[in-house]
Write a protein that holds these residues in place. Structure first.
Motif, PDB file in Angstrom:
ATOM      1  N   THR A  11       0.829  -1.206   0.000  1.00 20.53           N
ATOM      2  CA  THR A  11       0.000   0.000   0.000  1.00 20.53           C
ATOM      3  C   THR A  11       0.864   1.256   0.000  1.00 20.53           C
ATOM      4  O   THR A  11       0.583   2.212  -0.722  1.00 20.53           O
ATOM      5  CB  THR A  11      -0.934   0.013   1.226  1.00 20.53           C
ATOM      6  N   ARG A  12       1.932   1.236   0.802  1.00 15.79           N
ATOM      7  CA  ARG A  12       2.852   2.383   0.832  1.00 15.79           C
ATOM      8  C   ARG A  12       3.539   2.561  -0.518  1.00 15.79           C
ATOM      9  O   ARG A  12       3.670   3.696  -1.007  1.00 15.79           O
ATOM     10  CB  ARG A  12       3.898   2.200   1.932  1.00 15.79           C
ATOM     11  N   LYS A  13       3.978   1.468  -1.114  1.00 12.02           N
ATOM     12  CA  LYS A  13       4.650   1.528  -2.416  1.00 12.02           C
ATOM     13  C   LYS A  13       3.717   2.080  -3.488  1.00 12.02           C
ATOM     14  O   LYS A  13       4.116   2.910  -4.306  1.00 12.02           O
ATOM     15  CB  LYS A  13       5.149   0.138  -2.831  1.00 12.02           C
ATOM     16  N   ILE A  14       2.479   1.605  -3.478  1.00  7.16           N
ATOM     17  CA  ILE A  14       1.493   2.066  -4.462  1.00  7.16           C
ATOM     18  C   ILE A  14       1.268   3.567  -4.325  1.00  7.16           C
ATOM     19  O   ILE A  14       1.181   4.289  -5.320  1.00  7.16           O
ATOM     20  CB  ILE A  14       0.172   1.279  -4.315  1.00  7.16           C
ATOM     21  N   ALA A  15       1.196   4.047  -3.093  1.00  5.61           N
ATOM     22  CA  ALA A  15       0.982   5.480  -2.857  1.00  5.61           C
ATOM     23  C   ALA A  15       2.140   6.299  -3.412  1.00  5.61           C
ATOM     24  O   ALA A  15       1.935   7.351  -4.031  1.00  5.61           O
ATOM     25  CB  ALA A  15       0.811   5.747  -1.361  1.00  5.61           C
ATOM     26  N   ARG A  16       3.374   5.816  -3.209  1.00  9.80           N
ATOM     27  CA  ARG A  16       4.541   6.531  -3.732  1.00  9.80           C
ATOM     28  C   ARG A  16       4.561   6.521  -5.255  1.00  9.80           C
ATOM     29  O   ARG A  16       4.832   7.542  -5.894  1.00  9.80           O
ATOM     30  CB  ARG A  16       5.841   5.905  -3.199  1.00  9.80           C
ATOM     31  N   THR A  18       2.037   6.215  -7.276  1.00  9.10           N
ATOM     32  CA  THR A  18       0.929   7.019  -7.792  1.00  9.10           C
ATOM     33  C   THR A  18       1.329   8.474  -7.915  1.00  9.10           C
ATOM     34  O   THR A  18       1.030   9.129  -8.920  1.00  9.10           O
ATOM     35  CB  THR A  18      -0.300   6.879  -6.868  1.00  9.10           C
ATOM     36  N   ILE A  19       2.031   8.985  -6.924  1.00  2.39           N
ATOM     37  CA  ILE A  19       2.477  10.381  -6.958  1.00  2.39           C
ATOM     38  C   ILE A  19       3.418  10.616  -8.129  1.00  2.39           C
ATOM     39  O   ILE A  19       3.280  11.582  -8.879  1.00  2.39           O
ATOM     40  CB  ILE A  19       3.155  10.758  -5.616  1.00  2.39           C
ATOM     41  N   LYS A  22       1.505  10.326 -11.506  1.00  2.45           N
ATOM     42  CA  LYS A  22       0.656  11.489 -11.770  1.00  2.45           C
ATOM     43  C   LYS A  22       1.490  12.633 -12.328  1.00  2.45           C
ATOM     44  O   LYS A  22       1.071  13.324 -13.257  1.00  2.45           O
ATOM     45  CB  LYS A  22      -0.058  11.941 -10.494  1.00  2.45           C
TER      46      LYS A  22
END
Length: 88
Positions: A11-16, A18-19, A22
């Motif tokens: 989840t943390r990796k996906i959040a990073r 995604t930024i 984008k």
């Protein structure tokens, strides 16, 4: 919500990612927009110059799986055709 340790890390990796993605997508869209604006003005030289920077942006986005490879190729092809029409 994630329960396991590995799921929380994912989840943390996906959040990073995604930024980052984008940002890259925004940069790619901006490059394409400058080409389209030059085409709409009828300024062939500016369109060619903008296309020289937009094409690598599109291909980099495809390599990094931000957009599909065929999508990038299609965009490059269609923009090139529109620029070619300006010469006539």
């Amino acid at each position: 919500m994630a329960n396991t340790t590995s799921a929380k890390k994912a989840t943390r990796k996906i959040a990073r990612r995604t930024i980052v993605n984008k940002s890259r997508r925004t940069q790619m869209r901006g490059a394409v927009r400058t080409v389209e604006e030059a085409i709409s003005r009828g300024d062939r030289d500016a369109a060619l110059k903008a296309m020289a920077s937009a094409e690598p942006e599109l291909m980099k986005a495809a390599q990094r799986n931000i957009i599909h490879k065929n999508n990038a190729s299609r965009k490059v092809s269609r923009l090139s055709q529109r620029i070619a029409k300006l010469a006539k």
